[in-house]
Scaffold this motif. Structure first.
Motif, short mmCIF file in Angstrom:
data_model
loop_
_atom_site.label_atom_id
_atom_site.label_comp_id
_atom_site.label_asym_id
_atom_site.label_seq_id
_atom_site.Cartn_x
_atom_site.Cartn_y
_atom_site.Cartn_z
N GLY A 98 1.00 -1.21 -0.13
CA GLY A 98 -0.13 -0.33 0.03
C GLY A 98 0.67 1.14 -0.16
O GLY A 98 1.66 1.40 -1.59
N SER A 99 0.59 2.54 0.72
CA SER A 99 1.31 3.28 0.99
C SER A 99 1.55 3.23 2.47
O SER A 99 1.84 2.55 3.24
N GLU A 100 2.80 4.46 2.57
CA GLU A 100 3.53 5.15 4.14
C GLU A 100 3.53 6.10 4.35
O GLU A 100 3.31 7.29 3.43
N PRO A 101 3.93 6.71 5.23
CA PRO A 101 4.00 8.52 6.11
C PRO A 101 5.16 8.81 5.54
O PRO A 101 4.88 9.83 6.44
N PHE A 102 5.88 8.15 6.18
CA PHE A 102 7.42 8.02 6.35
C PHE A 102 8.20 9.52 5.83
O PHE A 102 8.44 8.63 4.12
N PRO A 103 8.53 10.20 5.77
CA PRO A 103 8.84 11.34 5.21
C PRO A 103 10.53 10.62 4.59
O PRO A 103 11.47 11.36 3.15
N VAL A 159 9.80 -2.03 3.96
CA VAL A 159 8.71 -1.09 4.91
C VAL A 159 7.03 -0.66 4.70
O VAL A 159 6.31 -0.37 6.33
N VAL A 160 6.95 -0.51 3.63
CA VAL A 160 5.71 -0.76 3.47
C VAL A 160 5.12 -1.78 3.89
O VAL A 160 3.72 -1.15 4.68
N LYS A 161 5.27 -3.08 3.13
CA LYS A 161 4.59 -3.72 3.89
C LYS A 161 3.82 -3.86 5.38
O LYS A 161 3.08 -4.16 6.07
N ALA A 162 5.12 -3.98 5.89
CA ALA A 162 5.23 -4.05 7.89
C ALA A 162 4.21 -2.88 8.24
O ALA A 162 3.59 -2.87 9.03
N TYR A 163 3.85 -1.21 7.93
CA TYR A 163 3.22 -0.66 7.98
C TYR A 163 2.07 -1.19 8.07
O TYR A 163 1.45 -1.00 8.86
N ASN A 164 2.01 -1.43 6.14
CA ASN A 164 0.71 -1.12 6.12
C ASN A 164 -0.47 -2.47 6.80
O ASN A 164 -1.06 -3.62 7.11
N ALA A 165 0.65 -3.68 7.31
CA ALA A 165 0.39 -4.85 8.52
C ALA A 165 0.84 -5.29 9.87
O ALA A 165 0.56 -5.93 10.10
N ILE A 200 3.10 -3.62 11.24
CA ILE A 200 4.37 -4.10 12.58
C ILE A 200 4.69 -3.03 13.12
O ILE A 200 5.66 -3.47 14.10
N VAL A 201 5.23 -1.99 12.01
CA VAL A 201 6.18 -0.99 12.40
C VAL A 201 5.49 0.16 12.34
O VAL A 201 3.82 0.55 11.58
N ASN A 202 5.67 1.31 13.34
CA ASN A 202 5.07 2.41 13.23
C ASN A 202 6.57 3.28 12.95
O ASN A 202 7.76 2.78 12.41
N GLY A 203 5.98 4.98 13.14
CA GLY A 203 7.62 5.96 13.07
C GLY A 203 7.27 6.08 14.52
O GLY A 203 7.18 5.96 15.67
N TYR A 204 8.67 7.47 14.09
CA TYR A 204 8.81 8.12 15.28
C TYR A 204 8.09 9.69 15.85
O TYR A 204 6.84 10.20 14.48
N PRO A 205 8.15 10.09 16.92
CA PRO A 205 6.77 11.35 16.83
C PRO A 205 6.78 12.79 16.15
O PRO A 205 5.99 13.19 15.65
N ASP A 206 7.93 12.35 15.66
CA ASP A 206 7.94 13.58 14.51
C ASP A 206 8.02 13.00 13.19
O ASP A 206 8.30 13.68 12.40
N GLY A 207 7.04 12.24 13.09
CA GLY A 207 6.30 11.38 12.18
C GLY A 207 7.82 10.30 10.63
O GLY A 207 7.22 9.97 9.96
N THR A 208 8.77 11.31 11.13
CA THR A 208 10.00 9.66 10.64
C THR A 208 9.94 7.78 10.66
O THR A 208 9.00 8.11 12.25
N PHE A 209 10.82 7.42 10.07
CA PHE A 209 10.80 5.92 10.51
C PHE A 209 11.78 5.35 10.84
O PHE A 209 12.39 4.37 12.21
N GLY A 210 13.29 6.33 10.13
CA GLY A 210 14.46 5.94 11.22
C GLY A 210 15.17 4.89 9.82
O GLY A 210 15.22 3.80 10.70
N TYR A 211 14.61 5.21 8.80
CA TYR A 211 14.61 3.89 8.03
C TYR A 211 16.62 3.51 8.33
O TYR A 211 16.43 2.28 7.92
N ASP A 212 17.40 4.94 8.22
CA ASP A 212 18.63 4.22 8.44
C ASP A 212 19.13 4.50 9.89
O ASP A 212 20.58 4.33 10.07
N LYS A 213 18.67 4.54 10.56
CA LYS A 213 18.66 4.58 12.75
C LYS A 213 18.97 3.26 12.95
O LYS A 213 18.23 1.55 12.44
#
Length: 739
Positions: free
Chosen positions: A619-624, A636-642, A644-657
């Motif tokens: 589907g889609s995801e909201p992470f900038p 990441v998209v699959k995990a969000y739509n299932a 399984i994952v959420n983001g941080y309060p600032d709206g980011t996912f932390g892709y490389d964190k």
């Protein structure tokens, strides 16, 4: 280029071969057809399959709706299959002397793909591939296509896979063509390229120009498109001349007026030119002792010679027809050396490449022809058995460039110690050149090593002082990597068992002897339930149709990462075999490095999908900070739509964190739908947001902590992440966690 190989004739495969009949799925069902949209360098053959007429060729294919891949048979000793990024190549079986390949898109790869096929200098002895209309398809038997691999079936009941990682394409001795191009892009001259790849040699310019040296090239393709290592006779040749040509027999000359002719030969009688155009004029060149005629192209013109499978080719100079006692005629093309090289260089190296790389190729090709006495002994042919020669090169885009390259190196040959060298070359070496003994012999003593073809690491020192690997580098604004500098093949265990049936059920594959200088595997041991067999590395490559003999690790199966040890070793290696994790381009895993949130998400998504047999929804995801085109974006998209994952309060996912252990616990609990549980770790506050999530993964035995501590804020390492993914896979397989 083939000085160390006695090339073999290319067979016409029987109709019952897997190269001419449809490849079927594991359950015996015929597979759907795949449209071939375009092709270059490959010609369809009568009865099915394609003939590779150049050093490399390609098929552009489109996968039908609902189809996830294509299946294609390539003979052992045949061309190497090369796919673009985003596609996985798997070897699923070995049948009838052919290796069955399956190509599938990975992630969001296009359903339209270009499949490239490369003849391996010194190793390709069968320049054809099998690609046929699937059985039961509505189209006629004369339609050529590739069998498609369905979503749920594979071409073999494999029971498991061996993942091989390697580098290079071809035998890897002498000049690397991709390496030459890489150096040319950095401003290295062709003479520096030649000195690098043939150390200790000298370029000498001959007194006579290329235009004064005659080359005699035997035409080796038969009526069915098969290429051979000697000229091949035919009962009939069709030729066309655009203006009056001269026919010579002994001291007598004849005029052959413009037109199209069938030429036949009758032993004891002579040659008969029969016009195919209305009102054309026949020509008979007869006599009881007449066994040879020559047809000279009109000044500034060419002779068109028909090939039944690929149409007409154009030839300058003279065509020499030699009749035999069986009525078949062999043909040689006599041209000057410049004309010959004009027809060779753009078929051995891409004409679009840098001129310095092409000049290096021209000198190597000229040296090879000189070593073959320019064909005067009859041993120089137009196929991959020597150097690919297609006659007159008429590409208007590159003809002038190729002419400049050939003229710019006029008369130049490579010598070592006063003798011509054997100027072998291959597509890519993977960062190590192989010696002639390693590439063509037993790897140690036979044939005797020659000093200008050493096995060594391929490193070049630039004028700036920087040292680069010619096939893969980043220098300032110039980034370059050769096709197949690094490659990966998933080979079905059953395919290895089929290739070496004497070992029984496969237990292990291991490199037991490797070159200390070139990293080349010399001996590979295949062990099974009935015993073991040692094979040369180059034989292993050929039987499984691998791009090159260069394999990067000693333990190939059961596969173990060389940098993994300790308590998590078995789980990490099992995660690799399950396809949950992978190593770097050199095959190392780096278990102690931190794992990123995106990388861990991929592991968990794959664990769930592989355990359940179902893909998670997309589907889609909201992470900038998560963007299409990123390597792990789809996971990441699959995990969000299932959920399984959420983001941080600032709206980011932390892709490389780097992901913390408590964040990993939360992802695992959601992915596996674990029941919440209290925890007993002294470093986890009972009222914290992560407490019951950590309790859940601990109770399930997936993340057990360090005695009475859990380390919630510590970063999860790659080794720990792999172990968690394996445990999650097992839990999901035993306890339904379907999406």
């Amino acid at each position: 280029m083939w000085a160390f190989l006695a090339a073999t004739a290319i067979p016409v495969w029987p109709s019952g071969s897997v190269l001419t009949r449809p490849v079927r799925a594991a359950d015996g069902r015929p597979q759907a057809a795949v449209d071939v949209l375009a092709t270059e360098g490959l010609t369809p053959l009568p009865g099915g399959g394609w003939m590779l007429e150049a050093r490399a060729g390609w098929l552009q294919v489109r996968l039908p709706e609902g189809i996830e891949g294509v299946t294609i048979a390539i003979p052992q000793g045949g061309p190497v299959l090369v796919t673009p990024p985003g596609y996985q190549v798997r070897v699923t079986g070995v049948q009838d002397g052919a290796v069955i390949h399956e190509v599938r898109p990975v992630g969001a790869a296009s359903q339209e793909v270009r499949l490239e096929f490369h003849a391996v200098a010194g190793q390709t002895t069968t320049a054809r591939i099998g690609t046929v209309t699937a059985a039961g398809d509505a189209r006629g038997a004369g339609t050529f296509s590739i069998a498609a691999a369905g979503k749920t079936s594979t071409s073999a009941n494999t029971g498991g896979w061996v993942r091989l990682k390697g580098g290079g394409n071809g035998h890897r001795a002498g000049m690397s063509q991709f390496g030459a191009q890489g150096l040319a892009k950095l401003g290295v001259t062709y003479r520096e390229i030649l000195d690098h790849y043939y150390p200790g040699t000298t370029v000498k310019k001959q007194a006579a120009s290329d235009t004064s040296q005659v080359v005699r090239v035997g035409l080796s393709f038969d009526e069915k498109g098969g290429a051979h290592d000697l000229p091949v006779g035919r009962q009939r040749w069709t030729l066309k001349v655009d203006a009056t040509a001269t026919v010579v027999q002994g001291d007598t000359t004849y005029d052959l007026v413009a037109g199209t002719y069938d030429l036949t030969y009758e032993p004891g009688e002579g040659f008969y030119f029969r016009p195919l155009d209305p009102g054309g004029k026949a020509l008979d060149v007869t006599g009881t002792s007449v066994t040879k005629v020559e047809v000279k192209a009109p000044t500034g013109k060419v002779i068109h010679l028909r090939y039944p499978t690929s149409g007409y080719r154009q030839y300058e100079g003279t065509l020499e027809f030699q009749g035999g006692g069986d009525g078949r005629m062999k043909v040689w093309n006599r041209v000057n050396l410049r004309q010959y090289l004009m027809g060779v260089v753009p078929h051995e190296m891409y004409a679009s490449w840098g001129e310095e790389a092409l000049k290096a190729q021209a000198v190597a090709a000229r040296t090879y022809a000189a070593g073959q006495q320019y064909g005067e002994n009859g041993d120089l042919v137009d196929s991959q058995a020597d150097q690919v020669f297609h006659g007159y090169y008429d590409d208007p885009k590159y003809r002038k460039k190729i002419e400049n390259v050939v003229v710019g190196t006029d008369g130049e040959l490579l010598y070592y110690g006063g003798s011509l060298i054997s100027a072998v070359y291959s597509s890519a070496n993977g960062g190590w050149t192989a010696s002639n003994t390693e590439a063509f012999g037993d790897g140690e003593k036979s044939p005797p090593p020659v000093p200008y073809l050493p096995g060594r690491e391929d490193r070049f020192r630039l004028a700036s002082g920087a040292t680069v690997t010619p096939e893969s580098y980043q220098q300032g604004d110039v980034s370059y990597e050769a096709t197949y500098f690094r490659w990966q093949r998933d080979v079905a265990i059953s395919a290895i068992e089929q290739a070496w049936p004497q070992v029984g059920e496969l237990l292990a594959v291991q490199v037991v002897k490797r070159s200390a200088t070139s990293n080349t595997p010399i001996t590979i041991r295949i062990t099974g339930s009935k015993g073991s067999v040692d094979v040369l590395g180059r034989v292993f490559r050929s039987k499984l149709a691998l791009p090159s003999p260069l394999l990067l690790h000693d333990k190939l199966y059961l596969r173990e990462f060389p940098d993994v040890a300790g308590a998590l070793k078995d789980e990490i290696n099992r995660a690799y075999h399950l396809g949950l994790v992978d190593g770097d381009r050199y095959g190392f895993f780096h278990p102690d490095e931190d794992v990123t949130r995106a990388a861990f998400t991929k592991m968990i998504v794959l664990a769930v999908e592989k355990a359940t047999g179902e893909e998670l929804p997309t589907g889609s995801e909201p992470f900038p900070d998560a963007r299409p085109g990123q390597a792990l974006y789809d996971y990441v998209v699959k995990a969000y739509n299932a959920g399984i994952v959420n983001g941080y309060p600032d709206g980011t996912f932390g892709y490389d964190k780097a992901i913390s252990r408590m964040e990993a616990a939360a992802i695992v609990q959601r992915a596996l739908k674990l029941p919440l549980r209290p925890e007993a770790f002294v470093d986890v506050p009972d009222g914290s947001a992560f407490a019951k999530l950590i309790g859940a993964v601990a109770a399930a035995g997936i993340m057990v902590g360090y005695g009475d501590t859990f380390g919630p804020a510590e970063n999860l390492t790659r080794g720990q992440a792999a172990a968690v993914a394996v445990r999650g896979y097992d839990y999901c397989a035993d306890n339904s966690c379907k999406p």
